[in-house]
Design a protein around this motif. Structure first.
Motif: not given
Length: 326
Positions: A211-212, A235-246, A262-272
């Motif tokens: 998530g982002g 679960p994984g996270a973008s750096r932006a939300i890790v910096d926010e403490g989410w 992974p075989d499948l990577y889902v990027a939700a709300g991540i700009s890329g």
């Protein structure tokens, strides 16, 4: 010089890691193309089980640096031991898989050996002159660069997931050669000893849901965790939300976080952004979810959903529950 050697550094007691197996698989693939033998170097302390498994996985000879000072990673000590193994084996090519310390260790070893090093390799092609054309990701996976490695011994750092693990032939053994690995004179001060990693590792997950900022609030990261759990992933996270403490730093994917394939990577709300894509661009199937149809993530995604992650994620969770019978 002849031979392809896979470097295995600080293997855990429970067996070789995914990165170790990828190194052996990559070495076997290259050896099949060049006709050279597959070798291995195991560096650590009390590594007899890892040595045995390397033999069962196809290594013809295993060079072993086993010493108490090698129990924990130290750049100088591991590079010294690896250099000794390469010198003793007289190989042409060194293969290193993904690992916590690979980004420090592999380039240092390449510099020490003088044959050059390329990291993030996605393809290796032997050429007519006995060298290799090596393809690696650049600019966050948005482009590929081709390097020619003619000098030896060359060091190749594999991109995660590039090479499958070799089949295990129980009972097969390899010739074992001890390598001297004296403690170096480096001066280190351990400020805080990191805790031993337990449980599943993000780098080993077959499914990752990240998530982002599109999640909008930290509480919504629970949707990422739930969908990941329903898919049997992590679960994984973008750096932006890790910096926010989410999300915790252990779940960060990207250039300054974990590298996953992974075989499948889902990027939700991540700009890329390129920094994030450096951590996931080698995923076999990438699904992007974003409200901006021009978001960079859609250039990488095999499947794209142009929509609000906060609307799409609950629907995906509902569908995964139904499929699971819940």
């Amino acid at each position: 010089m002849s031979g392809i050697i896979a470097i295995i550094s600080q293997p855990p007691a429970e067996g070789l890691t995914g990165g170790d197996l990828e190194a052996l698989g990559g070495a076997a693939a290259l050896a099949a193309q060049t006709g050279e033998p597959v070798l291995a170097a195991v560096i650590g302390h009390s590594v007899s089980d890892a040595v045995a498994e390397a033999g069962e996985r196809g290594a013809e000879r295993v060079y072993v640096a086993d010493a108490e000072h090698l129990a924990a990673f130290s750049g100088d000590a591991v590079v010294d031991a690896a250099e000794s193994a390469v010198a003793a084996s007289e190989v042409s090519t060194v293969v290193i898989g993904r690992g916590t310390n690979t980004l420090e260790f592999a380039p240092r070893l390449g510099a020490r050996l003088g044959g050059g090093c390329v990291m993030g390799v996605t393809e290796v092609r032997p050429d007519a002159d006995g060298g290799f054309a090596v393809v690696a990701s650049v600019y966050g996976g948005s482009a590929r660069a081709v390097y020619r490695l003619a000098a030896t011994p060359r060091v190749i750092g594999l991109s995660p997931g590039l090479a499958p693990a070799p089949d295990r032939d129980a009972g097969r053994s390899a010739e074992v050669v001890a390598v001297d690995a004296p403690a170096s004179a480096e001066e280190r001060v351990v400020v805080d000893q990191p805790a031993e990693a337990t449980g599943p590792r993000l780098e080993e997950a077959n499914v990752v849901v990240s998530g982002g900022r599109g999640l909008q609030r930290g509480d919504n990261f629970a949707l990422i965790r739930e969908l990941a759990a329903n898919l049997g992933g992590m679960p994984g996270a973008s750096r932006a939300i890790v910096d926010e403490g989410w999300a915790p730093s252990e779940e960060q994917v990207g250039l300054t976080g974990k590298i996953v394939s992974p075989d499948l990577y889902v990027a939700a709300g991540i700009s890329g952004a390129s920094q994030h894509m450096m951590g996931c661009s080698t995923s076999r199937v990438l699904v992007g979810i974003n409200t901006d149809r021009d978001a960079p993530i859609f250039r990488y995604a095999r499947y794209g959903i142009n929509g609000d992650a906060l609307e799409v994620l609950p629907e995906l969770i509902r569908l995964t529950r139904e499929r699971a019978g819940g």
